[in-house]
Design an enzyme around this catalytic site. Structure first.
Site, PDB file in Angstrom:
ATOM      1  N   LEU A   1      26.557  11.939  38.075  1.00  0.00           N
ATOM      2  CA  LEU A   1      25.634  12.851  38.755  1.00  0.00           C
ATOM      3  C   LEU A   1      24.715  12.117  39.736  1.00  0.00           C
ATOM      4  O   LEU A   1      23.634  12.609  40.064  1.00  0.00           O
ATOM      5  CB  LEU A   1      24.804  13.644  37.736  1.00  0.00           C
ATOM      6  CG  LEU A   1      25.613  14.505  36.757  1.00  0.00           C
ATOM      7  CD1 LEU A   1      24.679  15.295  35.853  1.00  0.00           C
ATOM      8  CD2 LEU A   1      26.572  15.436  37.485  1.00  0.00           C
TER       9      LEU A   1
ATOM     10  N   ASP B   1      29.238   6.752  34.025  1.00  0.00           N
ATOM     11  CA  ASP B   1      29.890   6.010  35.095  1.00  0.00           C
ATOM     12  C   ASP B   1      31.340   5.738  34.696  1.00  0.00           C
ATOM     13  O   ASP B   1      31.634   5.538  33.513  1.00  0.00           O
ATOM     14  CB  ASP B   1      29.147   4.690  35.330  1.00  0.00           C
ATOM     15  CG  ASP B   1      29.629   3.958  36.559  1.00  0.00           C
ATOM     16  OD1 ASP B   1      30.692   3.295  36.485  1.00  0.00           O
ATOM     17  OD2 ASP B   1      28.949   4.038  37.600  1.00  0.00           O
TER      18      ASP B   1
ATOM     19  N   ARG C   1      30.086   5.097  66.198  1.00  0.00           N
ATOM     20  CA  ARG C   1      29.702   4.281  65.052  1.00  0.00           C
ATOM     21  C   ARG C   1      30.845   3.377  64.611  1.00  0.00           C
ATOM     22  O   ARG C   1      32.019   3.769  64.665  1.00  0.00           O
ATOM     23  CB  ARG C   1      29.242   5.181  63.910  1.00  0.00           C
ATOM     24  CG  ARG C   1      28.000   5.963  64.270  1.00  0.00           C
ATOM     25  CD  ARG C   1      27.484   6.820  63.147  1.00  0.00           C
ATOM     26  NE  ARG C   1      28.347   7.940  62.841  1.00  0.00           N
ATOM     27  CZ  ARG C   1      27.956   9.013  62.149  1.00  0.00           C
ATOM     28  NH1 ARG C   1      26.713   9.084  61.702  1.00  0.00           N
ATOM     29  NH2 ARG C   1      28.792   9.994  61.911  1.00  0.00           N
TER      30      ARG C   1
ATOM     31  N   ASP D   1      31.236  12.376  35.334  1.00  0.00           N
ATOM     32  CA  ASP D   1      30.442  12.233  36.552  1.00  0.00           C
ATOM     33  C   ASP D   1      29.084  11.673  36.181  1.00  0.00           C
ATOM     34  O   ASP D   1      28.459  12.154  35.225  1.00  0.00           O
ATOM     35  CB  ASP D   1      30.284  13.594  37.239  1.00  0.00           C
ATOM     36  CG  ASP D   1      29.927  13.479  38.711  1.00  0.00           C
ATOM     37  OD1 ASP D   1      28.912  12.825  39.022  1.00  0.00           O
ATOM     38  OD2 ASP D   1      30.639  14.068  39.548  1.00  0.00           O
TER      39      ASP D   1
ATOM     40  N   GLY E   1      33.613   1.429  62.566  1.00  0.00           N
ATOM     41  CA  GLY E   1      34.479   1.765  61.446  1.00  0.00           C
ATOM     42  C   GLY E   1      35.078   3.151  61.488  1.00  0.00           C
ATOM     43  O   GLY E   1      35.886   3.497  60.630  1.00  0.00           O
TER      44      GLY E   1
ATOM     45  N   TYR F   1      35.600   0.791  53.240  1.00  0.00           N
ATOM     46  CA  TYR F   1      35.923   2.005  52.482  1.00  0.00           C
ATOM     47  C   TYR F   1      37.418   2.266  52.517  1.00  0.00           C
ATOM     48  O   TYR F   1      38.060   2.515  51.478  1.00  0.00           O
ATOM     49  CB  TYR F   1      35.155   3.185  53.058  1.00  0.00           C
ATOM     50  CG  TYR F   1      35.666   4.535  52.601  1.00  0.00           C
ATOM     51  CD1 TYR F   1      35.382   5.007  51.327  1.00  0.00           C
ATOM     52  CD2 TYR F   1      36.439   5.323  53.450  1.00  0.00           C
ATOM     53  CE1 TYR F   1      35.864   6.238  50.899  1.00  0.00           C
ATOM     54  CE2 TYR F   1      36.922   6.550  53.029  1.00  0.00           C
ATOM     55  CZ  TYR F   1      36.636   7.005  51.760  1.00  0.00           C
ATOM     56  OH  TYR F   1      37.112   8.217  51.344  1.00  0.00           O
TER      57      TYR F   1
END
Length: 334
Positions: free
Chosen positions: A37, A58, A273, A35, A275, A148
């Site tokens: 973070l 990463d 909104r 992670d 999406g 996404y």
């Protein structure tokens, strides 16, 4: 040394990832948390911090395969992702870099490290779009309506390709709307933590749209149980829905949370909104069949526990936010 196979969890210090990490540790698996973070928090691992290895990196780090091999990981649970639908609409290129390129990097690292399987956090609440009425089965066509969601759908093509090229097994768990403790209301939060945090603070809440939109809310602990099972030799090479199949309107949700928080049930309204789907719920029959999984935590109990957690952690979170703001401002000057 545990007899259970070692598992790496990307995004393992995040909201859902920390629940997955906790469930794997409880089942006896050695766990490597990967992670950066940026949104995850080491504090989410407080209950298991001495029992896991934490690699602050990463997922696109070229050294990830070496770390996976050194740890001896046989399975990777891949949950690291950018999860903000609105941000993906505003900046689809950055979303693709993090979610598509990041996933491919994890797959390549897994292959290079000799990992046998990847279990992926997909989004059942978005990959099917609005074409199929809920509860949506896995046989429904993928019809993403946001970048996404498109990144989650694209991942499956990459999984299938790596399966054919390298024999890497995979399972994509298509999650409904996940909620529960550790979902940070100040971060990329879900509607439950956002509402509860504001209601407890006596601040105004906002419903986007008319409130009739529905979601299938599944508790993070139940999601973690599904990941734990999918790490085994079941559910290979397919997408499996993880949800309750029950639709709850946003307006109904607000009423329940207002009662739990002892606050007025008087939300503001704003335009819907871009999406975001109007209705969403998943048919999880395949999860019962292949994983032996079914949700164990009902919404009433889950909401009560989540509100209790937010109430108990609010002072610490506010103090942390104040310290961060002070640090950003720099030293006080006369």
């Amino acid at each position: 040394m545990s007899g259970r196979p070692p598992v790496a969890v990307t995004g393992g210090a995040g909201f859902i990832g920390s629940h997955v990490t906790t469930a794997l540790v409880a089942a006896g698996h050695p766990v490597l948390v990967v992670d950066d973070l940026s949104t995850g928090r080491a504090a989410n691992l407080a209950g298991v911090r001495d029992e896991v290895e934490l690699l602050e990196a990463d997922v696109a780090d070229p050294g990830l395969s070496r770390q996976l091999r050194a740890f001896g990981a046989t399975v990777v649970c891949h949950l690291a992702a950018a999860i903000d639908v609105r941000a993906s609409v505003a900046d689809p290129v950055t979303d693709a870099q993090r979610n598509v390129v990041g996933t491919v990097a994890v797959l390549q690292a897994a292959v290079d490290a000799g990992v046998g399987k990847v279990v992926f956090a997909s989004s059942g609440g978005s990959v099917y779009g609005s074409a199929t009425p809920p509860p949506v089965p896995e046989t429904a066509p993928l019809a993403p309506e946001s970048p996404y969601a498109a990144s989650k759908a694209a991942a499956e093509l990459w999984f299938a390709t790596f399966r054919r090229l390298h024999g890497l097994r995979w399972t994509a768990l298509a999650l409904a709307n996940v909620y529960g403790p550790r979902q940070d209301p100040a971060g990329e939060a879900g509607v439950i933590s956002l509402f509860a945090d504001r209601l407890l603070a006596g601040e105004p809440t906002t419903i986007y749209g008319d409130g009739s939109q529905t979601r299938d809310f599944v508790h993070a602990a139940d999601v973690a149980a599904a990941f734990r099972v999918a790490c085994g030799p079941v559910g290979d090479d397919r997408r499996i829905n993880i949800g309750t199949g029950v639709e709850t309107t946003v307006r109904e949700l607000h009423t329940v949370l207002a009662g739990l928080c002892g606050a007025p049930d008087q939300p503001r309204t704003a335009p819907a909104r871009a999406g975001e789907l109007h209705r969403s719920a998943l048919d999880a029959g395949l999860a019962r069949q292949l994983l032996g999984w079914a949700p164990a935590i009902g919404l009433a109990d889950g909401l009560a526990g989540t509100v209790d957690w937010i109430r108990s952690t609010t002072p610490a979170r506010l103090a942390g936010a104040g310290q961060a703001a002070a640090a950003a401002r720099g030293p006080l000057r006369p």
